[in-house]
Design an enzyme around this catalytic site. Structure first.
Site, mmCIF file in Angstrom:
data_model
loop_
_atom_site.group_PDB
_atom_site.id
_atom_site.type_symbol
_atom_site.label_atom_id
_atom_site.label_comp_id
_atom_site.label_asym_id
_atom_site.label_seq_id
_atom_site.Cartn_x
_atom_site.Cartn_y
_atom_site.Cartn_z
ATOM 1 N N LYS A 60 -6.364 -56.047 19.789
ATOM 2 C CA LYS A 60 -6.358 -56.522 18.425
ATOM 3 C C LYS A 60 -6.574 -55.396 17.425
ATOM 4 C CE LYS A 60 -8.763 -60.526 20.120
ATOM 5 N NZ LYS A 60 -10.105 -61.126 20.211
ATOM 6 N N ASP A 120 -9.531 -43.142 23.344
ATOM 7 C CA ASP A 120 -10.814 -42.712 23.886
ATOM 8 C C ASP A 120 -10.546 -41.999 25.220
ATOM 9 O OD1 ASP A 120 -13.402 -42.469 24.775
ATOM 10 O OD2 ASP A 120 -13.892 -44.587 24.727
ATOM 11 N N VAL A 170 -17.694 -46.315 17.826
ATOM 12 C CA VAL A 170 -17.542 -46.607 16.401
ATOM 13 C C VAL A 170 -16.971 -48.012 16.180
ATOM 14 C CG1 VAL A 170 -17.313 -44.214 15.644
ATOM 15 C CG2 VAL A 170 -15.259 -45.472 16.375
ATOM 16 N N ASP A 176 -13.913 -53.140 16.957
ATOM 17 C CA ASP A 176 -14.999 -54.104 17.078
ATOM 18 C C ASP A 176 -16.089 -53.652 18.031
ATOM 19 O OD1 ASP A 176 -13.306 -54.418 19.470
ATOM 20 O OD2 ASP A 176 -14.632 -56.102 19.943
HETATM 21 P P1 IMP Z 1 -9.260 -45.943 26.189
HETATM 22 O O1 IMP Z 1 -8.410 -46.573 27.253
HETATM 23 O O2 IMP Z 1 -10.562 -45.437 26.743
HETATM 24 O O3 IMP Z 1 -8.512 -44.856 25.419
HETATM 25 O O4 IMP Z 1 -9.713 -47.089 25.175
HETATM 26 C C1 IMP Z 1 -8.792 -47.734 24.393
HETATM 27 C C2 IMP Z 1 -9.312 -48.969 23.711
HETATM 28 O O5 IMP Z 1 -10.735 -49.166 23.879
HETATM 29 C C3 IMP Z 1 -9.099 -48.880 22.220
HETATM 30 O O6 IMP Z 1 -7.800 -49.298 21.843
HETATM 31 C C4 IMP Z 1 -10.203 -49.774 21.679
HETATM 32 O O7 IMP Z 1 -9.806 -51.122 21.705
HETATM 33 C C5 IMP Z 1 -11.332 -49.574 22.675
HETATM 34 N N1 IMP Z 1 -12.277 -48.526 22.203
HETATM 35 C C6 IMP Z 1 -12.387 -47.248 22.620
HETATM 36 N N2 IMP Z 1 -13.346 -46.589 21.964
HETATM 37 C C7 IMP Z 1 -13.856 -47.477 21.080
HETATM 38 C C8 IMP Z 1 -14.893 -47.372 20.046
HETATM 39 O O8 IMP Z 1 -15.528 -46.338 19.824
HETATM 40 N N3 IMP Z 1 -15.119 -48.506 19.335
HETATM 41 C C9 IMP Z 1 -14.442 -49.678 19.530
HETATM 42 N N4 IMP Z 1 -13.471 -49.807 20.452
HETATM 43 C C10 IMP Z 1 -13.189 -48.714 21.215
HETATM 44 MG MG MG Z 2 -12.308 -53.737 21.571
#
Ligand code: IMP
Ligand code: MG
Length: 198
Positions: A60, A120, A170, A176
């Protein structure tokens, strides 16, 4: 002449104020976000002139970035959305990505720009890009508002990045914690007490 009356403005402000006790510090202000998106939109407008641009938002979180970024892109374009599972209510990635809602568009021949709120670990995006590449788009690039510094577990080539932020959790501007804070107009960290009860 005023287009918005003060009462409705103060209602909007009050709504965000309800979150204020939970906020630790504001990392990126609303003004900084908007000027960055204006700059990004302008670049995208130049880069995609004459092409068949499809913005793909990852739900979302990306819906807020998508709405504002798109209005800075002065080109005809189309929207589509995908939903994938990421963290659920926790703040650590599970590494498991599932498509919960797929695209409506057939990507063949389209110039696809994936719009992300935050990268992330990069695991979600890596999975998504591999999946989308298999559908034969004319091109496939990424625009992310935020990238966390240093800790990316996978190397990804992101064409447009708004801000590099420290490795902290964050919220705000679409992001969220347990589904709250998405409507904050800025990016902020939360006080430890705000994580209680989940
Ligand atoms: P990744 O697969 O670790 O890159 O995470 C991707 C998804 O995790 C993002 O699209 C967000 O929905 C969620 N996410 C990652 N870091 C944060 C944060 O600091 N705050 C909120 N949601 C996060
Ligand atoms: Mg999320």
């Amino acid at each position: 002449m005023t287009l918005i009356d003060l009462a409705s403005l103060s209602r909007l402000t009050t709504y965000v104020e309800a979150y204020e006790p939970d906020i630790d510090r504001v990392l990126i202000s609303s003004e900084q976000i908007q000027s960055k998106l204006a700059e990004m939109g302008q670049r995208i407008g130049v880069d995609y002139a004459g092409r068949k641009l499809l913005l793909v938002g990852v739900l979302k979180g990306a819906f807020v970035v998508m709405a504002d970024l798109a209005r800075h892109i002065r080109l005809p374009l189309e929207f589509d959305f995908m939903a994938v599972s990421s963290y659920g209510a926790a703040t650590k990635t599970s590494g498991v990505v599932r498509i919960l809602k797929d695209l409506d568009h057939d990507l063949e021949g389209l110039d696809v720009l994936v719009v992300e709120d935050i990268v992330d670990s990069g695991l979600t995006l890596k999975y998504l890009l591999k999946n989308l590449a298999g559908r034969k788009p004319a091109s496939l690039e990424v625009a992310a508002l935020l990238r966390k510094e240093g800790i990316q577990q996978v190397e990804l080539d992101l064409r447009y990045v708004g801000f590099e932020i420290p490795n902290e959790f964050v919220v705000g501007y679409g992001l969220d914690y347990a589904e709250r804070y998405r409507n904050l107009p800025y990016i902020a960290t939360l006080r430890p007490e705000a994580y209680g009860g989940v």
